[in-house]
Design an enzyme around this catalytic site. Sequence first.
Site, PDB file in Angstrom:
ATOM      1  N   LYS A  43       0.793  -1.221   0.000  1.00 20.01           N
ATOM      2  CA  LYS A  43       0.000   0.000   0.000  1.00 20.01           C
ATOM      3  C   LYS A  43       0.829   1.277   0.000  1.00 20.01           C
ATOM      4  CE  LYS A  43      -4.162  -1.651   0.154  1.00 20.01           C
ATOM      5  NZ  LYS A  43      -5.239  -1.098  -0.616  1.00 20.01           N
TER       6      LYS A  43
HETATM    7  C1  LIG Z   1      -1.339  -6.322   3.037  1.00 17.39           C
HETATM    8  C2  LIG Z   1      -2.411  -6.049   2.040  1.00 17.39           C
HETATM    9  N1  LIG Z   1      -2.461  -6.810   0.956  1.00 17.39           N
HETATM   10  C3  LIG Z   1      -3.408  -6.609   0.023  1.00 17.39           C
HETATM   11  C4  LIG Z   1      -4.356  -5.621   0.158  1.00 17.39           C
HETATM   12  C5  LIG Z   1      -5.418  -5.462  -0.890  1.00 17.39           C
HETATM   13  O1  LIG Z   1      -4.938  -4.756  -1.979  1.00 17.39           O
HETATM   14  P1  LIG Z   1      -5.895  -3.860  -2.849  1.00 17.39           P
HETATM   15  O2  LIG Z   1      -6.467  -2.823  -1.945  1.00 17.39           O
HETATM   16  O3  LIG Z   1      -5.008  -3.285  -3.903  1.00 17.39           O
HETATM   17  O4  LIG Z   1      -6.969  -4.735  -3.412  1.00 17.39           O
HETATM   18  C6  LIG Z   1      -4.335  -4.792   1.267  1.00 17.39           C
HETATM   19  C7  LIG Z   1      -5.326  -3.723   1.411  1.00 17.39           C
HETATM   20  O5  LIG Z   1      -5.435  -3.086   2.435  1.00 17.39           O
HETATM   21  C8  LIG Z   1      -3.344  -5.010   2.234  1.00 17.39           C
HETATM   22  O6  LIG Z   1      -3.287  -4.237   3.336  1.00 17.39           O
END
Ligand SMILES: Cc1ncc(COP(=O)(O)O)c(C=O)c1O
Length: 293
Positions: A43
């Site tokens: 993020k």
């Molecule tokens: C560690 C982590 N992986 C994946 C995601 C999800 O990614 P995306 O928001 O791009 O779908 C998040 C979202 O908060 C996250 O904190």
Amino acid sequence: MTIHSSVLELIGRTPMVQAQRLDAGRCDLFLKLESANPGGSIKDRIGLSMIEAAERAGRIRPGDTLVEGTAGNTGIGLALVAQQKGYKLILVVPDKMSREKIFNLKAMGAEVVLTRSDVAKGHPDYYQDLAERLARETPGAYFINQFGNPDNPLAHEQTTGPEILEQMDGRVDAIVFGCGSSGTMTGLSRYFAQASPDTQFILADPVGSILTQYINEGTLSTKSASWMVEGIGEDFLPSISDFSRVAKAYAIPDKESFLTARELLAKEGILGGSSTGTLVAARAALLPRADRT
Ligand SMILES: Cc1ncc(COP(=O)(O)O)c(C=O)c1O
């Protein structure tokens, strides 16, 4: 070796590691270590892209107040960028999120507003609805809105996607990903549609999220349950989401996600969070390695 002028220069260009001891059947399994970003997650990329795009558009300038609803990691990415660039930051965070993240956010200078984890979109205490309201009620505040902000997927289309393909020498049979705001999925889908259209997209989703049923059966449940894994799984379809390239979804129970995160640390020496556990648990879904000539 170079000296960087700011921690923000360390965002992205994360390493790719081939798993050696995790069982991946007939597949070669590669892990992209987004944990190597300075804030510890993928993020950071969107923290930078969404703030810099708003600056370029003239919507914000240092000293302004930014507001966002976040499961935690977007907050850390935003806090890093806000702190370095001189913005005030108010974050609305569901109360199931880990204490460490909340302490971390406060220590970086963000104001954290905790709200209920057990309510869905449309409820006034739902973290995104509350963030939107706070932004409206705070004079001069700017609502980041990762769930509807096109500069979220754009970060992955322009950085995460090209990095993966370059690190893999252009050969990627399948990508297993999680979906929260959907920025990662939507951005990677757009990039791979052009650069490597045969790459399959597999969603790893917590049990309780509505996304697995949506992908596999094409139906939208109005009922989601709660789950312990942080950051991924959804109870609605974000407006920036594009699921059109997702071939299949797998629902992983919380327990399996947490145990798999431990297995990853024990076998590969890689410390990942609960969402990483969900993704690695879904490796069983990976396709046999395509014959390469
Ligand atoms: C560690 C982590 N992986 C994946 C995601 C999800 O990614 P995306 O928001 O791009 O779908 C998040 C979202 O908060 C996250 O904190």
